[in-house]
Design a protein around this motif. Structure first.
Motif, PDB file in Angstrom:
ATOM      1  N   SER A  11     -34.425  10.452  44.803  1.00 54.10           N
ATOM      2  CA  SER A  11     -34.594  11.865  44.458  1.00 54.10           C
ATOM      3  C   SER A  11     -34.671  12.035  42.940  1.00 54.10           C
ATOM      4  O   SER A  11     -35.367  12.910  42.437  1.00 54.10           O
ATOM      5  CB  SER A  11     -33.468  12.709  45.043  1.00 54.10           C
ATOM      6  OG  SER A  11     -32.253  12.395  44.419  1.00 54.10           O
ATOM      7  N   LYS A  12     -33.982  11.175  42.208  1.00 52.38           N
ATOM      8  CA  LYS A  12     -33.982  11.198  40.749  1.00 52.38           C
ATOM      9  C   LYS A  12     -35.391  10.940  40.187  1.00 52.38           C
ATOM     10  O   LYS A  12     -35.729  11.401  39.111  1.00 52.38           O
ATOM     11  CB  LYS A  12     -33.009  10.105  40.288  1.00 52.38           C
ATOM     12  CG  LYS A  12     -32.599  10.146  38.869  1.00 52.38           C
ATOM     13  CD  LYS A  12     -31.511   9.082  38.676  1.00 52.38           C
ATOM     14  CE  LYS A  12     -31.267   8.819  37.223  1.00 52.38           C
ATOM     15  NZ  LYS A  12     -30.311   7.749  37.022  1.00 52.38           N
ATOM     16  N   LEU A  13     -36.205  10.198  40.939  1.00 59.56           N
ATOM     17  CA  LEU A  13     -37.532   9.807  40.465  1.00 59.56           C
ATOM     18  C   LEU A  13     -38.530  10.960  40.480  1.00 59.56           C
ATOM     19  O   LEU A  13     -39.564  10.890  39.838  1.00 59.56           O
ATOM     20  CB  LEU A  13     -38.080   8.661  41.323  1.00 59.56           C
ATOM     21  CG  LEU A  13     -37.274   7.364  41.274  1.00 59.56           C
ATOM     22  CD1 LEU A  13     -37.775   6.388  42.308  1.00 59.56           C
ATOM     23  CD2 LEU A  13     -37.312   6.757  39.882  1.00 59.56           C
ATOM     24  N   GLY A  14     -38.236  12.025  41.261  1.00 59.60           N
ATOM     25  CA  GLY A  14     -39.153  13.160  41.330  1.00 59.60           C
ATOM     26  C   GLY A  14     -40.377  12.836  42.169  1.00 59.60           C
ATOM     27  O   GLY A  14     -40.473  11.781  42.800  1.00 59.60           O
ATOM     28  N   ASP A  15     -41.334  13.761  42.156  1.00 63.54           N
ATOM     29  CA  ASP A  15     -42.516  13.610  43.015  1.00 63.54           C
ATOM     30  C   ASP A  15     -43.720  13.061  42.272  1.00 63.54           C
ATOM     31  O   ASP A  15     -44.803  12.904  42.833  1.00 63.54           O
ATOM     32  CB  ASP A  15     -42.871  14.945  43.682  1.00 63.54           C
ATOM     33  CG  ASP A  15     -43.127  16.049  42.653  1.00 63.54           C
ATOM     34  OD1 ASP A  15     -43.248  15.741  41.442  1.00 63.54           O
ATOM     35  OD2 ASP A  15     -43.216  17.222  43.065  1.00 63.54           O
ATOM     36  N   GLY A  16     -43.551  12.763  40.983  1.00 65.77           N
ATOM     37  CA  GLY A  16     -44.654  12.183  40.217  1.00 65.77           C
ATOM     38  C   GLY A  16     -45.651  13.199  39.696  1.00 65.77           C
ATOM     39  O   GLY A  16     -46.691  12.831  39.171  1.00 65.77           O
TER      40      GLY A  16
END
Length: 123
Positions: A11-16
């Protein structure tokens, strides 16, 4: 065996869709572009690369058992190894990153079996 990144890490990585665009030059020669939040660190980028193992459409997959510590990231220009605690902000928008992978350790029995097979083949 290495465990896949958990939901919290993912979830920390985000959706790009937001942040700095980074272009990964993958070990197989292919490229992958994605956006990351400026506050994320290199260690998070390595987590992202590990998630590709489960993505059927990924242009590259890390070897089974690879940990974040087995992945190396280097800025293409100027060429330098990136440290795990560096942020995406310091790497910069539209940077090209070279991805390297250290092979995961194989159990010694595999080496012995391979050596035995090689010895038999050489006779």
């Amino acid at each position: 065996a290495a465990s896949a990144p958990g939901p919290e890490e993912r979830s920390k990585l985000g959706d790009g869709k937001d942040g700095h665009e980074l272009c990964f030059r993958l070990p197989n020669g292919r490229q992958l572009k994605r956006r990351f939040a400026p506050e994320l660190q290199v260690v998070d980028l390595k987590t992202f690369l590990r998630t590709l193992a489960e993505d059927k459409s990924a242009p590259w997959k890390p070897s089974p058992g690879v940990l974040s510590a087995d992945l190396g990231l280097a800025a293409a220009f100027p060429r330098r190894q990136l440290k795990d605690d560096e942020t995406v902000e310091t790497i910069g928008d539209r940077s090209v990153l070279l991805v390297t992978e250290r092979a995961a350790e194989q159990p010694p029995t595999d080496d012995a079996a391979a050596a035995a097979a090689g010895a038999r083949g050489a006779e």
